[in-house]
Design a protein around this motif. Structure first.
Motif, PDB file in Angstrom:
ATOM      1  N   MET A 202       0.840  -1.182   0.000  1.00 19.96           N
ATOM      2  CA  MET A 202       0.000   0.000   0.000  1.00 19.96           C
ATOM      3  C   MET A 202       0.886   1.246   0.000  1.00 19.96           C
ATOM      4  SD  MET A 202      -2.882   0.973   2.787  1.00 19.96           S
ATOM      5  CE  MET A 202      -4.364   1.543   2.047  1.00 19.96           C
ATOM      6  N   ARG A 203       0.599   2.162  -0.855  1.00 16.64           N
ATOM      7  CA  ARG A 203       1.345   3.417  -0.957  1.00 16.64           C
ATOM      8  C   ARG A 203       0.698   4.456  -0.048  1.00 16.64           C
ATOM      9  NH1 ARG A 203       6.113   3.140  -3.214  1.00 16.64           N
ATOM     10  NH2 ARG A 203       6.163   2.110  -5.206  1.00 16.64           N
ATOM     11  N   PHE A 204       1.526   5.150   0.682  1.00 18.14           N
ATOM     12  CA  PHE A 204       1.054   6.209   1.560  1.00 18.14           C
ATOM     13  C   PHE A 204       1.627   7.532   1.104  1.00 18.14           C
ATOM     14  CE2 PHE A 204       0.984   2.505   4.425  1.00 18.14           C
ATOM     15  CZ  PHE A 204      -0.308   2.588   4.906  1.00 18.14           C
ATOM     16  N   LYS A 205       0.841   8.576   1.280  1.00 18.99           N
ATOM     17  CA  LYS A 205       1.348   9.931   1.083  1.00 18.99           C
ATOM     18  C   LYS A 205       1.802  10.428   2.447  1.00 18.99           C
ATOM     19  CE  LYS A 205      -1.175  11.330  -2.952  1.00 18.99           C
ATOM     20  NZ  LYS A 205      -0.495  12.210  -3.864  1.00 18.99           N
ATOM     21  N   TRP A 206       2.900  11.155   2.445  1.00 19.56           N
ATOM     22  CA  TRP A 206       3.478  11.666   3.678  1.00 19.56           C
ATOM     23  C   TRP A 206       3.356  13.181   3.697  1.00 19.56           C
ATOM     24  CZ3 TRP A 206       5.791   8.480   7.420  1.00 19.56           C
ATOM     25  CH2 TRP A 206       5.843   7.131   7.069  1.00 19.56           C
ATOM     26  N   SER A 207       2.674  13.708   4.707  1.00 21.45           N
ATOM     27  CA  SER A 207       2.577  15.156   4.864  1.00 21.45           C
ATOM     28  C   SER A 207       3.913  15.687   5.372  1.00 21.45           C
ATOM     29  CB  SER A 207       1.462  15.504   5.858  1.00 21.45           C
ATOM     30  OG  SER A 207       1.848  15.108   7.171  1.00 21.45           O
ATOM     31  N   ASP A 208       4.084  16.997   5.293  1.00 24.45           N
ATOM     32  CA  ASP A 208       5.325  17.602   5.791  1.00 24.45           C
ATOM     33  C   ASP A 208       5.519  17.311   7.278  1.00 24.45           C
ATOM     34  OD1 ASP A 208       5.993  18.593   3.309  1.00 24.45           O
ATOM     35  OD2 ASP A 208       5.212  20.608   3.697  1.00 24.45           O
ATOM     36  N   SER A 209       4.443  17.391   8.058  1.00 26.11           N
ATOM     37  CA  SER A 209       4.579  17.131   9.501  1.00 26.11           C
ATOM     38  C   SER A 209       4.910  15.660   9.759  1.00 26.11           C
ATOM     39  CB  SER A 209       3.316  17.545  10.260  1.00 26.11           C
ATOM     40  OG  SER A 209       2.201  16.782   9.847  1.00 26.11           O
ATOM     41  N   GLU A 210       4.357  14.765   8.970  1.00 22.05           N
ATOM     42  CA  GLU A 210       4.679  13.344   9.122  1.00 22.05           C
ATOM     43  C   GLU A 210       6.129  13.064   8.723  1.00 22.05           C
ATOM     44  OE1 GLU A 210       0.798  10.658   8.514  1.00 22.05           O
ATOM     45  OE2 GLU A 210       1.445  11.743   6.717  1.00 22.05           O
ATOM     46  N   LYS A 211       6.596  13.756   7.716  1.00 27.00           N
ATOM     47  CA  LYS A 211       7.997  13.591   7.305  1.00 27.00           C
ATOM     48  C   LYS A 211       8.932  13.994   8.439  1.00 27.00           C
ATOM     49  CE  LYS A 211       7.218  14.188   2.353  1.00 27.00           C
ATOM     50  NZ  LYS A 211       7.437  15.028   1.167  1.00 27.00           N
ATOM     51  N   LYS A 212       8.575  15.045   9.184  1.00 24.89           N
ATOM     52  CA  LYS A 212       9.394  15.474  10.320  1.00 24.89           C
ATOM     53  C   LYS A 212       9.378  14.438  11.436  1.00 24.89           C
ATOM     54  CE  LYS A 212       8.946  20.352   9.286  1.00 24.89           C
ATOM     55  NZ  LYS A 212       8.257  21.592   9.567  1.00 24.89           N
ATOM     56  N   VAL A 213       8.204  13.904  11.730  1.00 28.49           N
ATOM     57  CA  VAL A 213       8.082  12.847  12.752  1.00 28.49           C
ATOM     58  C   VAL A 213       8.910  11.636  12.331  1.00 28.49           C
ATOM     59  CG1 VAL A 213       6.474  11.184  13.791  1.00 28.49           C
ATOM     60  CG2 VAL A 213       5.829  13.594  13.603  1.00 28.49           C
ATOM     61  N   ALA A 214       8.768  11.255  11.082  1.00 25.99           N
ATOM     62  CA  ALA A 214       9.486  10.084  10.568  1.00 25.99           C
ATOM     63  C   ALA A 214      10.995  10.293  10.645  1.00 25.99           C
ATOM     64  CB  ALA A 214       9.056   9.794   9.128  1.00 25.99           C
ATOM     65  N   ARG A 215      11.454  11.458  10.268  1.00 24.34           N
ATOM     66  CA  ARG A 215      12.900  11.733  10.293  1.00 24.34           C
ATOM     67  C   ARG A 215      13.433  11.680  11.720  1.00 24.34           C
ATOM     68  NH1 ARG A 215      17.238  10.611   7.892  1.00 24.34           N
ATOM     69  NH2 ARG A 215      16.419  11.286   5.917  1.00 24.34           N
ATOM     70  N   ARG A 216      12.683  12.264  12.674  1.00 24.96           N
ATOM     71  CA  ARG A 216      13.122  12.240  14.077  1.00 24.96           C
ATOM     72  C   ARG A 216      13.198  10.816  14.606  1.00 24.96           C
ATOM     73  NH1 ARG A 216       9.998  16.915  14.746  1.00 24.96           N
ATOM     74  NH2 ARG A 216       8.221  15.682  15.397  1.00 24.96           N
ATOM     75  N   ALA A 217      12.174  10.019  14.336  1.00 24.33           N
ATOM     76  CA  ALA A 217      12.151   8.631  14.815  1.00 24.33           C
ATOM     77  C   ALA A 217      13.268   7.816  14.172  1.00 24.33           C
ATOM     78  CB  ALA A 217      10.789   7.992  14.529  1.00 24.33           C
ATOM     79  N   PHE A 218      13.453   7.994  12.881  1.00 29.59           N
ATOM     80  CA  PHE A 218      14.496   7.292  12.138  1.00 29.59           C
ATOM     81  C   PHE A 218      15.875   7.639  12.696  1.00 29.59           C
ATOM     82  CE2 PHE A 218      17.435   6.849   8.579  1.00 29.59           C
ATOM     83  CZ  PHE A 218      17.026   5.686   7.948  1.00 29.59           C
ATOM     84  N   ASP A 219      16.133   8.934  12.849  1.00 32.24           N
ATOM     85  CA  ASP A 219      17.433   9.382  13.349  1.00 32.24           C
ATOM     86  C   ASP A 219      17.671   8.929  14.791  1.00 32.24           C
ATOM     87  OD1 ASP A 219      17.959  10.573  10.910  1.00 32.24           O
ATOM     88  OD2 ASP A 219      17.529  12.617  11.602  1.00 32.24           O
ATOM     89  N   LYS A 220      16.623   8.946  15.605  1.00 36.35           N
ATOM     90  CA  LYS A 220      16.754   8.492  16.996  1.00 36.35           C
ATOM     91  C   LYS A 220      17.173   7.028  17.037  1.00 36.35           C
ATOM     92  CE  LYS A 220      14.197   7.749  21.271  1.00 36.35           C
ATOM     93  NZ  LYS A 220      12.922   7.918  21.965  1.00 36.35           N
ATOM     94  N   ALA A 221      16.512   6.206  16.249  1.00 36.71           N
ATOM     95  CA  ALA A 221      16.846   4.784  16.222  1.00 36.71           C
ATOM     96  C   ALA A 221      18.268   4.565  15.733  1.00 36.71           C
ATOM     97  CB  ALA A 221      15.853   4.032  15.331  1.00 36.71           C
ATOM     98  N   LEU A 222      18.639   5.239  14.676  1.00 40.05           N
ATOM     99  CA  LEU A 222      19.980   5.081  14.125  1.00 40.05           C
ATOM    100  C   LEU A 222      21.035   5.516  15.138  1.00 40.05           C
ATOM    101  CD1 LEU A 222      21.692   4.265  11.692  1.00 40.05           C
ATOM    102  CD2 LEU A 222      21.350   6.580  10.777  1.00 40.05           C
ATOM    103  N   GLU A 223      20.786   6.621  15.817  1.00 36.93           N
ATOM    104  CA  GLU A 223      21.719   7.105  16.832  1.00 36.93           C
ATOM    105  C   GLU A 223      21.859   6.091  17.980  1.00 36.93           C
ATOM    106  OE1 GLU A 223      21.613  10.679  20.022  1.00 36.93           O
ATOM    107  OE2 GLU A 223      21.272  11.268  17.940  1.00 36.93           O
ATOM    108  N   LYS A 224      20.739   5.533  18.430  1.00 32.80           N
ATOM    109  CA  LYS A 224      20.789   4.544  19.510  1.00 32.80           C
ATOM    110  C   LYS A 224      21.540   3.291  19.078  1.00 32.80           C
ATOM    111  CE  LYS A 224      17.124   3.621  21.999  1.00 32.80           C
ATOM    112  NZ  LYS A 224      15.710   3.366  22.368  1.00 32.80           N
ATOM    113  N   GLU A 225      21.305   2.872  17.847  1.00 31.80           N
ATOM    114  CA  GLU A 225      21.979   1.664  17.377  1.00 31.80           C
ATOM    115  C   GLU A 225      23.474   1.912  17.190  1.00 31.80           C
ATOM    116  OE1 GLU A 225      21.158  -2.246  14.683  1.00 31.80           O
ATOM    117  OE2 GLU A 225      19.760  -0.565  14.525  1.00 31.80           O
ATOM    118  N   TYR A 226      23.832   3.076  16.667  1.00 33.42           N
ATOM    119  CA  TYR A 226      25.257   3.411  16.564  1.00 33.42           C
ATOM    120  C   TYR A 226      25.911   3.422  17.946  1.00 33.42           C
ATOM    121  CZ  TYR A 226      25.896   4.663  11.629  1.00 33.42           C
ATOM    122  OH  TYR A 226      26.036   4.630  10.270  1.00 33.42           O
TER     123      TYR A 226
END
Length: 105
Positions: free
Chosen positions: A1-25
């Motif tokens: 299923m394809r989803f459209k990402w709003s600007d605010s969702e893109k910000k949430v996604a980037r923060r969550a993604f970066d947080k996980a990557l930082e923790k794993e590093y």
């Protein structure tokens, strides 16, 4: 299923993604330091090298910031405990449900 990402969702996604990557590093660095501190023989050096190579491959595979892949990425990061569901607050309910559905498999 394809989803459209709003600007605010893109910000949430980037923060969550970066947080996980930082923790794993951070976890990888801690293990690396422990392994390096315990290294006494030449083969210990190669064990450290092999560990880092394996982790690099795993990170390259796991952390795919294409919007078409983020639902799968977040389900995996949640299952591996790199993020909490609260880190995804701000995504629309349809996306959150898709992530939960993947987790229930």
């Amino acid at each position: 299923m394809r989803f459209k990402w709003s600007d605010s969702e893109k910000k949430v996604a980037r923060r969550a993604f970066d947080k996980a990557l930082e923790k794993e590093y951070a976890a990888i660095i801690a293990k690396f330091k422990d392994m390096a501190a315990k290294a006494e023989k030449p083969e210990d050096l190669w064990a450290v090298h092999n560990y880092l190579t394996k982790q690099q491959r795993a990170l390259d595979e796991k952390y795919d910031y294409r919007y078409s892949e983020l639902i799968l990425v977040f389900a995996r990061l949640l299952s591996e405990k790199w993020i909490d569901e609260k880190d995804l607050n701000g995504l629309n309910p349809e996306k959150l449900q898709a992530i939960r559905n993947l987790l229930s498999w």
